[in-house]
Design a protein around this motif. Structure first.
Motif, PDB file in Angstrom:
ATOM      1  N   VAL A 102       0.816  -1.219   0.000  1.00 12.68           N
ATOM      2  CA  VAL A 102       0.000   0.000   0.000  1.00 12.68           C
ATOM      3  C   VAL A 102       0.848   1.266   0.000  1.00 12.68           C
ATOM      4  CG1 VAL A 102      -2.020  -1.089   1.036  1.00 12.68           C
ATOM      5  CG2 VAL A 102      -0.320  -0.004   2.516  1.00 12.68           C
ATOM      6  N   ASP A 103       2.126   1.148   0.294  1.00 15.61           N
ATOM      7  CA  ASP A 103       3.003   2.308   0.264  1.00 15.61           C
ATOM      8  C   ASP A 103       4.433   1.814   0.103  1.00 15.61           C
ATOM      9  OD1 ASP A 103       3.662   4.994   0.267  1.00 15.61           O
ATOM     10  OD2 ASP A 103       3.231   5.322   2.384  1.00 15.61           O
ATOM     11  N   LEU A 104       5.234   2.580  -0.614  1.00 18.54           N
ATOM     12  CA  LEU A 104       6.621   2.233  -0.854  1.00 18.54           C
ATOM     13  C   LEU A 104       7.396   3.527  -1.001  1.00 18.54           C
ATOM     14  CD1 LEU A 104       8.845   0.135  -1.687  1.00 18.54           C
ATOM     15  CD2 LEU A 104       8.077   0.478  -4.035  1.00 18.54           C
ATOM     16  N   GLY A 105       8.503   3.634  -0.321  1.00 16.87           N
ATOM     17  CA  GLY A 105       9.273   4.867  -0.457  1.00 16.87           C
ATOM     18  C   GLY A 105      10.508   4.886   0.407  1.00 16.87           C
ATOM     19  N   THR A 106      11.108   6.071   0.466  1.00 16.36           N
ATOM     20  CA  THR A 106      12.346   6.246   1.215  1.00 16.36           C
ATOM     21  C   THR A 106      12.154   7.058   2.498  1.00 16.36           C
ATOM     22  OG1 THR A 106      12.905   8.202  -0.077  1.00 16.36           O
ATOM     23  CG2 THR A 106      13.762   6.081  -0.872  1.00 16.36           C
ATOM     24  N   ALA A 107      11.004   7.704   2.643  1.00 10.82           N
ATOM     25  CA  ALA A 107      10.744   8.514   3.838  1.00 10.82           C
ATOM     26  C   ALA A 107       9.247   8.602   4.075  1.00 10.82           C
ATOM     27  CB  ALA A 107      11.318   9.917   3.665  1.00 10.82           C
ATOM     28  N   GLN A 108       8.865   8.665   5.329  1.00  5.12           N
ATOM     29  CA  GLN A 108       7.470   8.821   5.764  1.00  5.12           C
ATOM     30  C   GLN A 108       6.543   7.777   5.148  1.00  5.12           C
ATOM     31  OE1 GLN A 108       6.227  12.914   5.480  1.00  5.12           O
ATOM     32  NE2 GLN A 108       7.633  13.504   7.099  1.00  5.12           N
ATOM     33  N   VAL A 109       7.041   6.569   5.016  1.00  7.66           N
ATOM     34  CA  VAL A 109       6.259   5.480   4.444  1.00  7.66           C
ATOM     35  C   VAL A 109       5.209   5.036   5.459  1.00  7.66           C
ATOM     36  CG1 VAL A 109       6.372   3.181   3.419  1.00  7.66           C
ATOM     37  CG2 VAL A 109       8.261   4.786   3.098  1.00  7.66           C
ATOM     38  N   GLY A 110       3.977   4.946   5.024  1.00  8.95           N
ATOM     39  CA  GLY A 110       2.863   4.556   5.875  1.00  8.95           C
ATOM     40  C   GLY A 110       2.185   5.721   6.569  1.00  8.95           C
ATOM     41  N   CYS A 111       2.778   6.895   6.517  1.00  9.30           N
ATOM     42  CA  CYS A 111       2.208   8.075   7.182  1.00  9.30           C
ATOM     43  C   CYS A 111       0.873   8.439   6.537  1.00  9.30           C
ATOM     44  CB  CYS A 111       3.166   9.249   7.087  1.00  9.30           C
ATOM     45  SG  CYS A 111       4.746   8.916   7.897  1.00  9.30           S
ATOM     46  N   GLY A 112      -0.137   8.653   7.369  1.00 13.87           N
ATOM     47  CA  GLY A 112      -1.463   8.979   6.872  1.00 13.87           C
ATOM     48  C   GLY A 112      -2.256   7.761   6.432  1.00 13.87           C
ATOM     49  N   THR A 113      -1.629   6.599   6.452  1.00 16.87           N
ATOM     50  CA  THR A 113      -2.292   5.359   6.046  1.00 16.87           C
ATOM     51  C   THR A 113      -2.421   4.402   7.218  1.00 16.87           C
ATOM     52  OG1 THR A 113      -1.385   5.574   3.815  1.00 16.87           O
ATOM     53  CG2 THR A 113      -2.164   3.406   4.443  1.00 16.87           C
ATOM     54  N   VAL A 114      -1.377   4.315   8.015  1.00 15.87           N
ATOM     55  CA  VAL A 114      -1.296   3.362   9.123  1.00 15.87           C
ATOM     56  C   VAL A 114      -1.430   4.120  10.436  1.00 15.87           C
ATOM     57  CG1 VAL A 114       0.150   1.599  10.192  1.00 15.87           C
ATOM     58  CG2 VAL A 114       0.229   1.920   7.717  1.00 15.87           C
ATOM     59  N   ALA A 115      -2.205   3.580  11.366  1.00 13.77           N
ATOM     60  CA  ALA A 115      -2.410   4.209  12.673  1.00 13.77           C
ATOM     61  C   ALA A 115      -1.076   4.328  13.422  1.00 13.77           C
ATOM     62  CB  ALA A 115      -3.393   3.398  13.495  1.00 13.77           C
ATOM     63  N   ALA A 116      -0.940   5.387  14.200  1.00 14.41           N
ATOM     64  CA  ALA A 116       0.297   5.676  14.923  1.00 14.41           C
ATOM     65  C   ALA A 116       0.811   4.508  15.771  1.00 14.41           C
ATOM     66  CB  ALA A 116       0.134   6.935  15.781  1.00 14.41           C
ATOM     67  N   PRO A 117      -0.053   3.811  16.544  1.00 16.83           N
ATOM     68  CA  PRO A 117       0.482   2.697  17.332  1.00 16.83           C
ATOM     69  C   PRO A 117       1.065   1.576  16.466  1.00 16.83           C
ATOM     70  CG  PRO A 117      -1.701   3.331  18.129  1.00 16.83           C
ATOM     71  CD  PRO A 117      -1.463   4.075  16.849  1.00 16.83           C
ATOM     72  N   VAL A 118       0.478   1.357  15.301  1.00 19.47           N
ATOM     73  CA  VAL A 118       1.003   0.319  14.389  1.00 19.47           C
ATOM     74  C   VAL A 118       2.308   0.803  13.759  1.00 19.47           C
ATOM     75  CG1 VAL A 118       0.518  -1.064  12.332  1.00 19.47           C
ATOM     76  CG2 VAL A 118      -1.315  -0.611  13.984  1.00 19.47           C
ATOM     77  N   LEU A 119       2.369   2.078  13.394  1.00 12.46           N
ATOM     78  CA  LEU A 119       3.636   2.623  12.878  1.00 12.46           C
ATOM     79  C   LEU A 119       4.745   2.402  13.884  1.00 12.46           C
ATOM     80  CD1 LEU A 119       2.483   6.052  11.361  1.00 12.46           C
ATOM     81  CD2 LEU A 119       3.408   4.099  10.094  1.00 12.46           C
ATOM     82  N   ASP A 120       4.473   2.662  15.154  1.00 13.19           N
ATOM     83  CA  ASP A 120       5.475   2.447  16.206  1.00 13.19           C
ATOM     84  C   ASP A 120       5.883   0.983  16.277  1.00 13.19           C
ATOM     85  OD1 ASP A 120       5.435   5.138  16.842  1.00 13.19           O
ATOM     86  OD2 ASP A 120       4.104   4.878  18.587  1.00 13.19           O
ATOM     87  N   ALA A 121       4.898   0.083  16.232  1.00 17.58           N
ATOM     88  CA  ALA A 121       5.182  -1.348  16.311  1.00 17.58           C
ATOM     89  C   ALA A 121       6.012  -1.833  15.121  1.00 17.58           C
ATOM     90  CB  ALA A 121       3.885  -2.145  16.414  1.00 17.58           C
ATOM     91  N   LEU A 122       5.829  -1.178  13.972  1.00 17.31           N
ATOM     92  CA  LEU A 122       6.573  -1.550  12.766  1.00 17.31           C
ATOM     93  C   LEU A 122       7.896  -0.804  12.652  1.00 17.31           C
ATOM     94  CD1 LEU A 122       3.656  -1.629  10.155  1.00 17.31           C
ATOM     95  CD2 LEU A 122       4.771  -3.586  11.285  1.00 17.31           C
TER      96      LEU A 122
END
Length: 126
Positions: A102-122
């Motif tokens: 759902v997202d691919l990149g070099t910076a801020q990948v998943g931002c605005g798509t994935v909830a903050a707690p999941v971003l932290d876990a990942l």
């Protein structure tokens, strides 16, 4: 449901890439942390078969450091030749037993798509 899908790939003379979604069937443990072997295989297959990476030969990068949390996964794409590509991260979502980029990149990948707690876990940051 609204979903933000973006592609940011920095590479020297990179071919144009159109982001589309691709996947591989898998079941997933939703416990945050490193992925089990079957999940790693499924996520790697989803990344390798995604149109998001179709413009880059598979020999030019490896997929590693796969981690999962709550139906989401992140994987690091490391170039085999650091002069050709920059390292990137892929974010995938598990829907109906299928991993999808759902997202691919070099910076801020998943931002605005994935909830903050999941971003932290990942281990992703915005």
């Amino acid at each position: 449901m609204n979903r933000r899908t973006t592609l940011t790939l920095t590479a020297v003379a990179a071919p144009a890439l159109a982001l589309a979604l691709s996947a591989s069937t898998a079941t997933a443990d939703t416990t945050p942390g490193p992925a089990a072997a079957p999940e790693t295989t499924a996520v790697t297959q989803a990344v390798r078969t995604s149109p998001a990476t179709a413009g880059v030969p598979a020999s030019q990068y490896t997929v590693g450091h796969v981690r999962v949390a709550d139906g989401w996964a992140a994987a690091d794409l490391e170039p085999t030749d650091t002069d050709a590509l920059d390292p990137a991260t892929a974010v995938l979502q598990l829907t109906g037993g299928t991993w999808t980029v759902v997202d691919l990149g070099t910076a801020q990948v998943g931002c605005g798509t994935v909830a903050a707690p999941v971003l932290d876990a990942l281990a992703l940051s915005c």
